[in-house]
Write an enzyme that holds these catalytic residues in place. Structure first.
Site, mmCIF file in Angstrom:
data_model
loop_
_atom_site.group_PDB
_atom_site.id
_atom_site.type_symbol
_atom_site.label_atom_id
_atom_site.label_comp_id
_atom_site.label_asym_id
_atom_site.label_seq_id
_atom_site.Cartn_x
_atom_site.Cartn_y
_atom_site.Cartn_z
ATOM 1 N N LYS A 1 0.817 -1.205 0.000
ATOM 2 C CA LYS A 1 0.000 0.000 0.000
ATOM 3 C C LYS A 1 0.866 1.277 0.000
ATOM 4 O O LYS A 1 2.080 1.210 0.177
ATOM 5 C CB LYS A 1 -0.932 -0.011 1.218
ATOM 6 C CG LYS A 1 -1.941 -1.165 1.196
ATOM 7 C CD LYS A 1 -2.791 -1.168 -0.073
ATOM 8 C CE LYS A 1 -4.095 -1.931 0.057
ATOM 9 N NZ LYS A 1 -3.989 -3.385 -0.036
HETATM 10 C C1 LIG Z 1 -5.372 -4.086 0.684
HETATM 11 C C2 LIG Z 1 -6.830 -3.918 0.678
HETATM 12 C C3 LIG Z 1 -7.638 -4.346 1.745
HETATM 13 C C4 LIG Z 1 -7.160 -5.197 2.868
HETATM 14 O O1 LIG Z 1 -6.024 -4.840 3.470
HETATM 15 P P1 LIG Z 1 -5.054 -5.900 4.203
HETATM 16 O O2 LIG Z 1 -4.277 -4.986 5.069
HETATM 17 O O3 LIG Z 1 -4.239 -6.555 3.145
HETATM 18 O O4 LIG Z 1 -5.897 -6.831 4.977
HETATM 19 C C5 LIG Z 1 -8.982 -4.054 1.692
HETATM 20 N N1 LIG Z 1 -9.521 -3.402 0.663
HETATM 21 C C6 LIG Z 1 -8.785 -2.993 -0.385
HETATM 22 C C7 LIG Z 1 -9.451 -2.265 -1.492
HETATM 23 C C8 LIG Z 1 -7.429 -3.262 -0.429
HETATM 24 O O5 LIG Z 1 -6.718 -2.894 -1.493
#
Ligand SMILES: *Cc1c(COP(=O)(O)O)cnc(C)c1O
Length: 396
Positions: free
Chosen positions: A186
């Protein structure tokens, strides 16, 4: 998008402070911690940056979504409307609560179409969950009007769009609750982690208790704390929170780099006949983590995606065929394949996704290509990439 590209001294320093005390847990051990409370520090910094009263940092973005909805009382049989283009975490968090994921079409914003949401609402709908995919947002004004008219919650999944805004408000802060992920890919990362933000004190208190086994966090003796309701463990560790503290300080620098690189790449394709850009709602500012564009039709998009890969332009995604992000490959959801038995509400209420018509979503998704914007590219690299992108798209 990935903050991991630039992990360095500031992250190391924050983690070292935690290791020096040896207190890796966010609660308790007050004497040993030498004043270091990294999860709390991250929560305060996030509240400030996101202009909300409260933040609860948790173990992942998926956990943030689960805790956010649990905190607002979402449970078995409640329906949550979410888009056909998202990450599997969206419906996982819904199912974790025994609630029912109700998929609705996307439009040319690549996020929830307000008209599709209106059609999906039933007497059981409790939440509308827009997912701000690939750095840009849903039409939050339209969705909020629908949510208010039906007295249901607006929960923003801003995991892929941290730092963007709508109508002057940071994404995540517009709805009743907003969620972020700090997983490894992210915009800012802490390895694994997530956060929910809200201005609602009750939801916040519930989230604080629920994410730590229902502990009420009153007093200084953890063992003596009461449990006003059942909870779970969605805690983040101090090590992860420490990385998050350092990365959040760099968020605006990362966003600046993303915007700069995005601008150069967008410029290169803007005037190519047949190529159009994903629509960003009028009051929205993206976080520029992806450049998403439409080709004239599915065939040309597939050809372009292949040609880009052959020309060495990496990081281009054709979501239409993707396992994780688009409804077409979610066989495990459509067939409800689980290890154990699911609650009866989900079994009975889940719409029949095998037959449901998502041709509107397919119309947009079949033509979409998204390019991941990296922050570590040099200027020469971005310029070379822009030239190749333009060449390949013009040729197909
Ligand atoms: C990455 C992501 C999540 C979940 O995040 P994690 O930290 O990997 O559990 C939820 N929604 C979206 C749109 C994402 O890209």
């Amino acid at each position: 998008m990935p903050g991991f590209e630039l992990i360095g001294d500031s992250e190391r320093k924050e983690v070292q402070k935690v290791l020096d005390t040896g207190v890796l847990m966010r609660y308790g051990f007050d004497g040993m911690r030498k004043g270091h409370w990294k999860a709390i520090e991250l929560e305060k910094a996030l509240s400030k940056r996101m202009q909300t009263k409260y933040t609860q940092v948790v173990s992942s973005g998926t956990a943030a979504l689960t805790v956010a909805m649990a905190s607002a009382g979402v449970g078995a049989g409640d329906e949550v409307i979410l888009p056909t283009f998202t990450f599997v975490a969206s419906f996982e968090s819904v199912l974790a609560l025994g609630a029912v994921p109700v998929l609705a079409d996307i439009d040319d914003t690549l996020t929830l179409d307000p008209e599709a949401v209106k059609k999906a609402i039933t007497a059981r709908t409790r939440v509308i969950m827009p997912v701000h995919m690939c750095g840009s947002m849903a039409d939050l004004e339209a969705l909020k009007a629908i949510a208010d008219a039906h007295d249901i919650l607006l929960v923003e999944d801003a995991c892929q769009a941290i730092g963007g805004s709508f109508d002057g408000k940071p994404l995540g802060s517009y709805g009743d609750l907003g969620c972020f992920s700090f997983d490894y890919v992210k915009t800012i990362t802490c390895g694994e982690g997530g956060a929910l933000i809200t201005n609602n004190e009750t939801y916040y208190k519930n989230a604080d208790h629920y994410s730590d086994h229902g502990h009420d966090h009153i007093g200084k003796d953890r063992g003596a704390e009461k449990h006003p309701f059942l909870g779970y463990n969605y805690r983040i560790s101090e090590l992860n929170a420490a990385v998050g503290v350092a990365q959040l300080k760099r968020l605006d620098d990362f966003l600046g780099l993303q915007e700069k690189h995005y601008g150069i790449l967008e410029e290169a394709i803007r005037d190519i006949p047949g190529v159009t850009l994903r629509r960003v709602p009028a009051k929205g500012i993206q976080n520029y983590s992806f450049l998403s564009f439409f080709m004239p039709d599915e065939g040309i998009a597939k050809k372009a995606h292949k040609a880009l890969s052959e020309a060495g332009v990496d990081g281009c995604f054709y979501w239409y065929d993707n396992n994780w992000h688009y409804h077409r490959e979610w066989q495990h959801l459509k067939k409800l394949i689980t290890l154990g038995k699911l609650n009866r509400e989900v079994q009975e209420q889940l719409p029949d996704y095998e037959t449901q018509d998502f041709s509107k979503s397919d119309h947009w998704m079949g033509r979409t290509i998204s390019m991941l914007i990296k922050i570590g590219w040099t200027e020469d690299e971005v310029n070379a990439r822009a030239a190749r992108l333009s060449e390949v798209l013009s040729a197909v």
